[in-house]
Design an enzyme around this catalytic site. Structure first.
Site, PDB file in Angstrom:
ATOM      1  N   GLY A   1      38.985  31.485  39.184  1.00 15.51           N
ATOM      2  CA  GLY A   1      38.449  30.566  40.181  1.00 15.51           C
ATOM      3  C   GLY A   1      37.182  29.902  39.683  1.00 15.51           C
ATOM      4  O   GLY A   1      36.921  28.727  39.971  1.00 15.51           O
ATOM      5  N   THR A   2      36.383  30.637  38.917  1.00 12.10           N
ATOM      6  CA  THR A   2      35.155  30.074  38.356  1.00 12.10           C
ATOM      7  C   THR A   2      35.458  28.887  37.451  1.00 12.10           C
ATOM      8  O   THR A   2      34.794  27.840  37.517  1.00 12.10           O
ATOM      9  CB  THR A   2      34.383  31.155  37.577  1.00 12.10           C
ATOM     10  OG1 THR A   2      33.887  32.128  38.497  1.00 12.10           O
ATOM     11  CG2 THR A   2      33.233  30.563  36.794  1.00 12.10           C
TER      12      THR A   2
ATOM     13  N   ALA B   1      43.731  34.387  41.987  1.00 15.22           N
ATOM     14  CA  ALA B   1      44.776  35.377  42.243  1.00 15.22           C
ATOM     15  C   ALA B   1      44.225  36.722  42.715  1.00 15.22           C
ATOM     16  O   ALA B   1      44.794  37.355  43.600  1.00 15.22           O
ATOM     17  CB  ALA B   1      45.625  35.574  40.989  1.00 15.22           C
ATOM     18  N   HIS B   2      43.117  37.182  42.123  1.00 14.69           N
ATOM     19  CA  HIS B   2      42.715  38.560  42.381  1.00 14.69           C
ATOM     20  C   HIS B   2      42.085  38.762  43.753  1.00 14.69           C
ATOM     21  O   HIS B   2      41.871  39.890  44.177  1.00 14.69           O
ATOM     22  CB  HIS B   2      41.793  39.082  41.270  1.00 14.69           C
ATOM     23  CG  HIS B   2      40.402  38.545  41.281  1.00 14.69           C
ATOM     24  ND1 HIS B   2      39.316  39.326  41.569  1.00 14.69           N
ATOM     25  CD2 HIS B   2      39.924  37.314  40.998  1.00 14.69           C
ATOM     26  CE1 HIS B   2      38.211  38.593  41.472  1.00 14.69           C
ATOM     27  NE2 HIS B   2      38.559  37.377  41.121  1.00 14.69           N
TER      28      HIS B   2
ATOM     29  N   THR C   1      47.683  28.454  25.610  1.00 12.96           N
ATOM     30  CA  THR C   1      48.946  29.041  26.068  1.00 12.96           C
ATOM     31  C   THR C   1      48.761  29.682  27.438  1.00 12.96           C
ATOM     32  O   THR C   1      47.818  30.433  27.664  1.00 12.96           O
ATOM     33  CB  THR C   1      49.431  30.103  25.062  1.00 12.96           C
ATOM     34  OG1 THR C   1      49.619  29.475  23.796  1.00 12.96           O
ATOM     35  CG2 THR C   1      50.734  30.736  25.526  1.00 12.96           C
TER      36      THR C   1
ATOM     37  N   CYS D   1      29.686  38.809  41.739  1.00 11.78           N
ATOM     38  CA  CYS D   1      29.944  38.091  40.488  1.00 11.78           C
ATOM     39  C   CYS D   1      28.674  37.883  39.674  1.00 11.78           C
ATOM     40  O   CYS D   1      28.510  36.874  39.006  1.00 11.78           O
ATOM     41  CB  CYS D   1      30.597  36.740  40.795  1.00 11.78           C
ATOM     42  SG  CYS D   1      32.213  36.907  41.581  1.00 11.78           S
TER      43      CYS D   1
END
Length: 367
Positions: A70-71, A188-189, A225, A312
């Protein structure tokens, strides 16, 4: 000692369905950019996840740009349109505030919501096109911000609007079109997925300038990738989050009970942001005279995991910039903890928290 985890806003435990999807994806050997059968299988898995993540926020799959977090998505949103003035709310996550440290700060009310009149003045006073960044749900107080109203103000002044929806997605219905956001960040987390994968949703017709260059991945907007396992896990977490949205009322009931009983036992305590709508899982409790760091450590010794402010900052505990922006003094801003429930929270977890927190509050008052 059985430990209780009440720090979902920092990172939610991996959901079983997500783990199962990722284990299955480990059998895929190909690179998603390869044209052979193995590569096509990997590409198919990435695109299926892309569609599922898009569906969580009512977007089109082509609008989903996968990132490493997200960062990173927040940095891409703010730095991907050079030449625009940047305006950010004073209560944004550090990944927004640090991405553009010279950005204009939009003040918030004492209740914890962005000041829309101030936003309109700031937009009117400056020259040239602007970009506004406003989160949907604050990561410390849980207060839901008036993003749709801010988007209307921004668009009327020719500005773009970015919305960090990391703490809101999966906890309340999020529709990109209804919000009016041009850019929207997910991670996601926070959903019970793996760490190390996020997404930036980009409105059709916008092309952010790539921060990471190299290959042609993600339509040449983010080279490297693709993190196949992380993306598959993201898709599984997004699917589960969408299915579980009707359970938000149960979390709200747990949160409300936790606050009610905590305040009854310690009337000197305060719940920040409680006068405004909040996401169902989040409570910001201030216990005067006891630092947030001390509270976190005492609760940890009692087997209960919570946070003080954002999680964070490399393990550092510092006064909450969110509470400071709301007009609270340094003592109050240093005396807050964040309790964030999630998919594995239950009455027993709230019981454990209350037992430990009330005992700590009584010791502090006696001292």
């Amino acid at each position: 000692m059985t430990r209780v985890y009440l720090d979902h806003n920092a990172s939610a435990p991996l959901k079983p369905a997500v783990k199962a999807a990722m284990l299955q994806a480990m059998e895929i050997a190909g690179n998603p950019s390869s044209v052979h059968a193995h590569g096509r299988a990997a590409r198919r898995a990435v695109e299926e996840a892309r569609a599922t993540v898009a569906a969580l926020v009512g977007a089109k799959p082509a609008q989903v740009l996968f990132t490493g977090s997200g960062t990173e998505a927040n940095n891409l949103a703010l730095r991907g349109f050079p030449g625009r003035r940047i305006l950010v709310s004073a209560i944004e996550h550090d990944s927004v505030l640090a991405a553009e440290p010279d950005a204009l700060r939009i003040p918030v009310t004492r209740a914890g919501a962005v000041d829309l009149e101030a936003l309109d003045r700031l937009l009117a006073d400056g020259a040239g096109p602007a970009l506004v960044s406003l989160m949907l749900a604050n990561n410390e107080t849980g207060v839901i911000q008036p993003v749709a109203e801010a988007a209307r103000l921004a668009h009327a002044r020719g500005a773009l609007l970015h919305c960090d929806a990391v703490q809101a997605a999966g906890r309340l219905p999020v529709e990109l079109g209804a919000l009016g956001a041009d850019l929207l960040t997910l991670s996601a987390h926070k959903l019970g997925g793996p760490a190390g994968v996020g997404a930036l949703l980009v409105a059709e017709g916008l092309e952010p300038e790539a921060l990471i260059r190299g290959g042609g991945q993600e339509r040449r907007r983010r080279a490297g990738t693709e993190n196949l396992l992380g993306i598959v896990g993201f898709g599984a977490a997004a699917r589960a989050a969408r299915d579980e949205l009707p359970l938000a009322g149960d979390l709200a009931a747990l949160r409300d009970r936790l606050e009610r009983e905590a305040l009854a036992a310690a009337p000197q305590a305060r719940v920040m942001g409680a006068t405004l709508p909040r996401v169902a899982n989040t409570s910001c409790l201030v216990l005067p005279g006891l630092s947030g760091e001390t509270q976190v450590m005492a609760l940890d010794l009692a087997g209960v995991a919570v946070s003080a402010g954002s999680a964070c900052s490399s393990g550092k505990v510092k006064p909450s910039h969110v509470l400071s922006a709301m007009g609270e003094d340094a003592s109050t801003a240093s005396s807050a903890i964040r309790v964030s429930l999630g998919w594995d929270s239950d009455e027993a977890a709230v019981d454990r928290f209350l037992e430990a927190w009330i005992a700590m509050a009584r010791r502090a008052r006696a001292a």
